[in-house]
Design a protein around this motif. Structure first.
Motif, PDB file in Angstrom:
ATOM      1  N   ALA A 524       0.958  -1.449  -0.212  1.00  0.00           N
ATOM      2  CA  ALA A 524      -0.135   0.402   0.058  1.00  0.00           C
ATOM      3  C   ALA A 524       1.254   1.435   0.060  1.00  0.00           C
ATOM      4  O   ALA A 524       0.141   2.502  -0.230  1.00  0.00           O
ATOM      5  N   SER A 538       0.046   8.111   2.521  1.00  0.00           N
ATOM      6  CA  SER A 538      -0.657   7.886   1.411  1.00  0.00           C
ATOM      7  C   SER A 538      -2.270   7.488   1.245  1.00  0.00           C
ATOM      8  O   SER A 538      -2.415   7.240   2.780  1.00  0.00           O
ATOM      9  N   ALA A 539      -3.561   7.765   0.556  1.00  0.00           N
ATOM     10  CA  ALA A 539      -4.445   7.219   0.687  1.00  0.00           C
ATOM     11  C   ALA A 539      -4.378   5.774   0.697  1.00  0.00           C
ATOM     12  O   ALA A 539      -5.296   4.997   1.579  1.00  0.00           O
ATOM     13  N   SER A 540      -4.248   4.836  -0.151  1.00  0.00           N
ATOM     14  CA  SER A 540      -3.536   3.332  -0.331  1.00  0.00           C
ATOM     15  C   SER A 540      -2.809   2.864   0.997  1.00  0.00           C
ATOM     16  O   SER A 540      -3.916   1.946   1.801  1.00  0.00           O
ATOM     17  N   HIS A 543      -5.990   3.006   3.497  1.00  0.00           N
ATOM     18  CA  HIS A 543      -6.322   2.083   3.526  1.00  0.00           C
ATOM     19  C   HIS A 543      -6.443   0.469   4.107  1.00  0.00           C
ATOM     20  O   HIS A 543      -6.589   0.230   4.580  1.00  0.00           O
ATOM     21  N   ALA A 544      -5.111   0.417   4.026  1.00  0.00           N
ATOM     22  CA  ALA A 544      -4.769  -0.838   4.042  1.00  0.00           C
ATOM     23  C   ALA A 544      -5.107  -0.778   6.275  1.00  0.00           C
ATOM     24  O   ALA A 544      -5.067  -1.600   6.614  1.00  0.00           O
TER      25      ALA A 544
END
Length: 584
Positions: A524, A538-540, A543-544
């Motif tokens: 991520a 980061s956004a990813s 999210h993780a």
């Protein structure tokens, strides 16, 4: 059906199919439905002298109810043998073949005499065991046992929570490397658990077969935490190799204490509910250990500046706690009941047959399946929690202090409720309720975001404490039950083996969890840092973190709940099981 295979529950159920037996040898002569036999007027001896054997008898018609209710015990010196019955006489004899032959010689042909040697005759330890089951363990003994779990909780939680953060925010290493090192140490731990469990089962010493390992675990475990959190000033492959060795030493110390410690609970008492009471002390001290391991250590790290100095304080403090509490448990259990190694009666089965008997222990396999998914959820959320608080909720180490304090204060206070619930509603239902609460709490983290208040943290911590206390107490109190189930099935006392398998599943879960999340964070794009700095993710990566704090743990705990809906072992089922009798 072998000699002695007619039990008290069979009489209580008023079985109509009995076996005629030779009273001297106990040999099975024939299968015969006696419902049509005329056994009326059976002669009975008026008394039996020169014997102190207790007798059991059941009276009644085959295919009909008992005239005098369930079987009852009496001494021949106080009661005459009942005679002049108009219905069948079923004499259920608890005694040796000599006494049985005297009765057989005075009874008319046709009287059914069932010879059943029981533990009162064959096992020197049965009477003390039954007495033990009725007694409450001393408060000081329970406290001495329970305090050891404070050290276990410290050893389990400190590396799980703080090692990934140490590696990624202080030592500048990747999350994937931190997860991989923890996974390797847990995989090693699996082998250590099994070896230590088998060794402790077979150990013979003046201190008992478990306590020598407690002392060794206290020393090695304390030293390992100092090694992990106060590393030398090295980098690169040297640092990686050093951490790998330090974590293996840590895993060894943990297993040396934890595996024999859990096995002791199944030996200290045979009481179904007394086990829950004993393990409630363990649950209470686990809550204190988690409070110190998370909130206390977080406060120390924060006070030390969040860098290397803060983690050095953590290493020294956690090592001191582990050594002190584990040694107190070693001393405090010196008067605990000691149970020596007992092989199964009869010829020793091949190793694969022994494995099959463990796999065939359905309640144990169900409990282990549920615990594995539960531990996997806990390992994932433990690995993610601090990173989530720092990078998503942005509440810092102070947020972990609030969350952990509320969770463990409530967990300590709620222990008596779960002890009562286990007795009132049963361990299984109580366990299921606690798992559902935990699953719902984990799912709710998906809806949290930056700006969360201190009150919200305390409420979430309190709910977590309620659920965690129930999950911890009910889950561990069911382990001695499946140990007893195995003993009654096989005749062997192998608590250490079952304890090691229990620890094995815990280690598998705690090996998979950090490794899985380390890979997920790396994929991520989670950005590591040094000096305790918190950088924008980061956004990813965010999210993780949400997946690790909410989605994955909620699904895993729900799976654990579904497995426990199939669990059927309870107090009555254990009581109805006859003791193991070796096949001739």
């Amino acid at each position: 059906m072998v000699a002695g295979d007619v039990s008290r529950p069979a009489i209580a159920r008023q079985s109509i199919l009995l076996r005629k037996r030779d009273a001297l040898s106990g040999d099975d002569l024939s299968d015969d439905d006696l419902s049509g036999d005329d056994l009326s007027g059976a002669a009975c001896p008026s008394s039996l002298n020169n014997s102190s054997t207790p007798w059991e008898y059941g009276l009644g018609r085959l295919n009909g109810p008992y005239h005098h209710g369930a079987a009852r015990e009496f001494s021949h010196r106080e009661h005459d043998w009942p005679c002049g019955l108009s219905a069948a006489a079923v004499c259920h004899i608890v005694g040796n073949s000599h006494c049985a032959s005297r009765i057989a010689g005075r009874a008319k042909p046709g009287t059914t005499i069932i010879v059943q040697p029981t533990d009162a005759q064959n096992s020197a330890e049965t009477a003390p065991a039954k007495k033990q089951a009725e007694e409450k363990l001393p408060f000081l003994l329970c406290t001495g046992f329970g305090v050891g779990s404070l050290g276990i909780a410290t050893m389990l939680n400190v590396p799980t929570v703080f090692f990934p953060v140490l590696m990624t925010t202080v030592l500048g290493q990747s999350a994937a490397l931190a997860g991989a090192l923890l996974t390797i140490s847990k995989l090693y731990d699996i082998l250590a658990d099994i070896a230590i469990g088998v060794a402790s089962d077979r150990t013979k010493s003046r201190m008992g077969r478990r306590r020598p390992y407690l002392a060794a675990g206290a020393i090695i475990g304390a030293a390992s935490l100092v090694m992990v959190f106060i590393p030398p000033a090295i980098t690169g492959w040297a640092l990686t190799a050093y951490m790998a060795v330090a974590l293996i030493i840590y895993s060894t110390g943990y297993s040396l204490f934890a595996v024999p410690y859990v096995a002791m609970a199944g030996e200290m008492t045979d009481g179904y509910h007394e086990r829950t009471r004993l393990l409630s002390f363990r649950t209470f001290f686990i809550a204190i250990g988690q409070l110190l391991a998370a909130a206390g250590m977080a406060a120390l790290v924060d006070w030390g500046g969040g860098g290397a100095q803060g983690y050095a304080l953590l290493g020294a403090a956690s090592g001191t706690i582990v050594f002190t509490t584990m040694m107190l448990s070693f001393i405090g259990t010196r008067n605990a009941r000691k149970v020596e190694w007992v092989e199964a009666k009869g010829p020793r089965p091949p190793r694969m047959e022994q494995v099959k008997t463990i796999i065939g222990n359905t309640p144990f396999m169900q409990l282990m399946g549920a615990k594995t998914f539960l531990y996997l959820a806990i390992s994932i959320i433990s690995t993610t929690k601090l990173l989530f608080l720092l990078n998503v909720l942005k509440v810092g180490y102070e947020g972990l202090v609030h969350l952990t304090m509320s969770q463990n204060i409530v967990a300590m206070l709620i222990v008596p409720f779960w002890t009562w619930a286990g007795r009132k509603f049963g361990k299984t239902r109580s366990y299921q309720a606690a798992i559902l609460i935990l699953s719902s709490l984990y799912a709710s983290y998906y809806f949290t975001s930056e700006g969360i208040t201190v009150l919200e943290l305390w409420i979430r911590g309190a709910v977590n404490g309620i659920a965690a206390s129930g999950v911890t107490l009910m889950g561990i109190s069911m382990l001695p039950d499946v140990m007893e189930f195995d003993r009654k099935r096989t005749g062997a006392r192998r608590e250490g083996v079952f304890s090691s398998i229990y620890a094995f599943m815990e280690k598998v879960a705690f090996a998979i969890g950090p490794g899985l999340m380390g890979v997920l964070f790396a994929v991520a794009g989670f950005v590591p840092s040094t000096g305790g700095q918190i950088v924008e993710q980061s956004a990813s990566a965010v999210h993780a973190l949400y997946a690790g704090i909410a989605i994955i743990p909620a699904l895993l705990t729900l799976t654990s709940f579904m497995i426990m809906t199939r669990y059927r072992l309870n107090e009555q089922a254990l009581a109805d099981m006859p003791e193991y009798t070796a096949q001739a």
